[in-house]
Design a protein around this motif. Structure first.
Motif, PDB file in Angstrom:
ATOM      1  N   CYS A 155       0.866  -1.214  -0.011  1.00  0.00           N
ATOM      2  CA  CYS A 155       0.046  -0.058  -0.053  1.00  0.00           C
ATOM      3  C   CYS A 155       0.815   1.309  -0.076  1.00  0.00           C
ATOM      4  O   CYS A 155       2.108   1.093   0.174  1.00  0.00           O
ATOM      5  N   LEU A 157       0.567   3.638   2.245  1.00  0.00           N
ATOM      6  CA  LEU A 157       0.763   4.281   3.547  1.00  0.00           C
ATOM      7  C   LEU A 157       2.118   4.713   3.971  1.00  0.00           C
ATOM      8  O   LEU A 157       2.891   3.697   3.871  1.00  0.00           O
ATOM      9  N   ASP A 181      -6.917   3.088   3.548  1.00  0.00           N
ATOM     10  CA  ASP A 181      -5.476   2.452   3.357  1.00  0.00           C
ATOM     11  C   ASP A 181      -5.496   1.043   3.833  1.00  0.00           C
ATOM     12  O   ASP A 181      -5.632   0.713   4.676  1.00  0.00           O
TER      13      ASP A 181
END
Length: 398
Positions: A155, A157, A181
Motif C-alpha cells: 500500500c 501508507l 488505506d
C-alpha cells in the motif's frame, strides 16, 4: 425338606475390590487427562500473563514498545475503564484498545462516539466480527484468518512503506470506505487498515494481529518501526486494557447469544460434523427384514463350549452358579432313572425318597449333595462335581 435355599451371596453382587479392578483403568485415564488439562491451563495462563500490557516484561507483554516510545517523547498511560478512555481522547492522543472483543456493545458504542470527532488516533488491536463493525463502521472481519505471519506492505501508507515487511498476519478485513488505506494484504484482503475520520482530523487504525507489540517479536522484521509509527504520531498514548471490573458501563441488552460466543468457523464446523454423522449412520444402517438362518462357518464341539463356560465361571469366581448348574443337570438326569418325570427332579420331597429306594440308602445324606449350599472354594467345587458323577454312576449301575 424344601427346595434349594437362596444363596447368601452370588457373583452378580460384585465387591468393592472387583469394582475397583474394573474401574481403575478408566479412573487412571480420567485423572491423567484432568492433570494434563490443569497443567496446560496453568502453562497457558502463565505464558499469557500480562499480554499486551505496557508494564509487563513477559514475552507477550508490551513493555519494550512503551520504553521505545518513551525515548521518543511519547508518554504512555494505562487505563482500564471506558470512562477513563473516553476522557483521555483528544487531538494530541493515541488511544490503543488492546482487546476490543472484550467490550460489550454498549461499551463499544460509547467508545466509538468519543473517538469519532476527537481528532486523535484510535488503534484497534485484532478486533473480530463482534466489535469491528461498531468501532470501525464500514469494516468487516473475514472469518478465515491469514495463513502467513510476515507480510509485505502492499500500500502507499508512509508508515507501512518505511517499516517494510512486518508480522501483521492474523485477522483479515474488508471495507467499503474508498479513502481507506488497505495494507499488508493476505490473499487480497488487508490485515491493516487506516480509516480517516469523517471530519478530516484523526483516524482509526485496525491491526489484524498483536504480534508487532509483543516483547519477543518487536525486534523481528519491521515490527518496531511499524509499532513506533502507529503509536507515536501523537505525544500522548493511552493504553486501554479492558477489564472485568469495568461493569458500570454495561447494559441489559449486551448479553451475547450462544452463536455469538462461538469462535468464527465453529458453527459451520459443527453443522458439518452433524451432516457427516448422519451420512455415516445411513451408510452403516442395515435394512429391516426377516431373519435369515445361516450355517456356522465351523463346527464347535460341545466340550469346547463347556470348557469356555467353565473358564468364564472361574474368571468371575462364580462357584455358586457353577454348583447350581452341576446339581440341576444331575437331578434332571437322575429323575428318569428312578422313575420320576423331569418336572419333579428339583423337588427334594419327591426325588430324595425315590433315590433312597433305588439305592437302599438314607435320603437325608443325599440332601447336602443335591440341594446343599454353594462350595466355599475351587477345591470344594471339584469335590462336589466328583461326588455328583459318582452318584450318577451308582444309580445307573444295574
Amino acid at each position: 425338606m424344601t427346595t434349594e435355599a437362596t444363596l447368601p451371596s452370588t457373583s452378580a453382587s460384585p465387591t468393592a475390590r472387583h469394582l475397583w479392578t474394573r474401574a481403575r483403568g478408566i479412573t487412571l485415564a480420567f485423572v491423567l487427562l484432568l492433570a494434563g488439562a490443569v497443567t496446560l491451563a496453568a502453562l497457558r495462563s502463565d505464558a499469557r500473563h500480562g499480554a499486551l500490557d505496557p508494564r509487563s516484561a513477559d514475552p507477550y507483554g508490551s513493555r519494550a514498545v512503551a520504553e521505545l516510545l518513551s525515548q521518543h517523547g511519547v508518554a504512555t498511560r494505562v487505563v482500564t475503564t471506558v470512562a477513563d478512555a473516553r476522557a483521555a481522547t483528544g487531538p494530541d492522543t493515541t488511544l490503543l484498545v488492546a482487546d476490543p472483543d472484550l467490550l460489550t456493545k454498549h461499551q463499544q458504542r460509547r467508545l466509538h462516539a468519543a473517538t469519532t470527532d476527537s481528532g486523535g488516533r484510535t488503534v484497534l488491536v485484532a478486533p473480530g466480527g463482534w466489535s469491528v463493525k461498531t468501532l470501525a463502521p464500514g469494516v468487516a472481519a473475514d472469518p478465515a484468518a491469514s495463513r502467513e505471519s510476515t507480510l509485505s506492505p502492499g500500500c502507499a501508507l508512509p508508515a507501512a512503506r518505511r517499516a517494510g515487511t512486518a508480522d501483521t498476519g492474523g485477522i483479515r478485513y474488508t471495507t467499503t470506505l474508498r479513502d481507506a488505506d488497505e495494507c499488508y494484504p493476505s490473499n487480497r484482503l488487508a490485515t491493516l487498515l487506516r480509516l480517516p475520520a469523517p471530519s478530516g482530523d484523526g483516524d482509526t487504525v485496525v491491526l489484524g494481529a498483536p504480534d508487532i507489540l509483543f516483547n519477543d517479536r518487536l525486534d523481528e522484521q519491521g515490527n518496531a518501526s511499524l509499532a513506533l509509527q502507529l503509536l507515536g504520531s501523537r505525544p500522548h498514548l493511552v493504553w486501554y486494557l479492558p477489564s472485568l471490573s469495568d461493569s458500570s458501563t454495561t447494559a441489559p441488552d449486551d448479553e451475547k447469544s450462544l452463536v455469538e460466543l462461538l469462535p468464527a468457523g465453529w458453527l459451520w464446523g459443527t453443522v458439518q460434523l452433524f451432516v457427516a454423522a448422519a451420512l455415516a449412520a445411513l451408510w452403516r444402517a442395515r435394512r429391516l427384514g426377516p431373519l435369515v438362518p445361516e450355517e456356522l462357518p465351523v463346527a464347535i464341539r460341545a466340550s469346547e463350549t463347556a470348557e469356555g463356560r467353565a473358564r468364564l465361571y472361574r474368571k468371575t469366581r462364580a462357584r455358586d452358579r457353577a454348583a447350581t448348574a452341576l446339581r440341576s443337570t444331575t437331578r434332571t438326569r437322575l429323575a428318569p432313572l428312578v422313575g420320576l418325570p423331569v418336572a419333579q427332579a428339583h423337588t427334594p420331597e419327591t426325588l430324595l425318597p425315590a433315590l433312597s429306594a433305588h439305592l437302599n440308602s438314607d435320603g437325608q445324606a443325599l440332601y447336602p449333595l443335591l440341594f446343599g449350599p454353594p462350595p466355599g472354594d475351587d477345591q470344594a467345587l471339584i469335590t462336589l462335581a466328583d461326588r455328583l458323577d459318582a452318584l450318577e454312576r451308582e444309580v445307573r449301575r444295574p
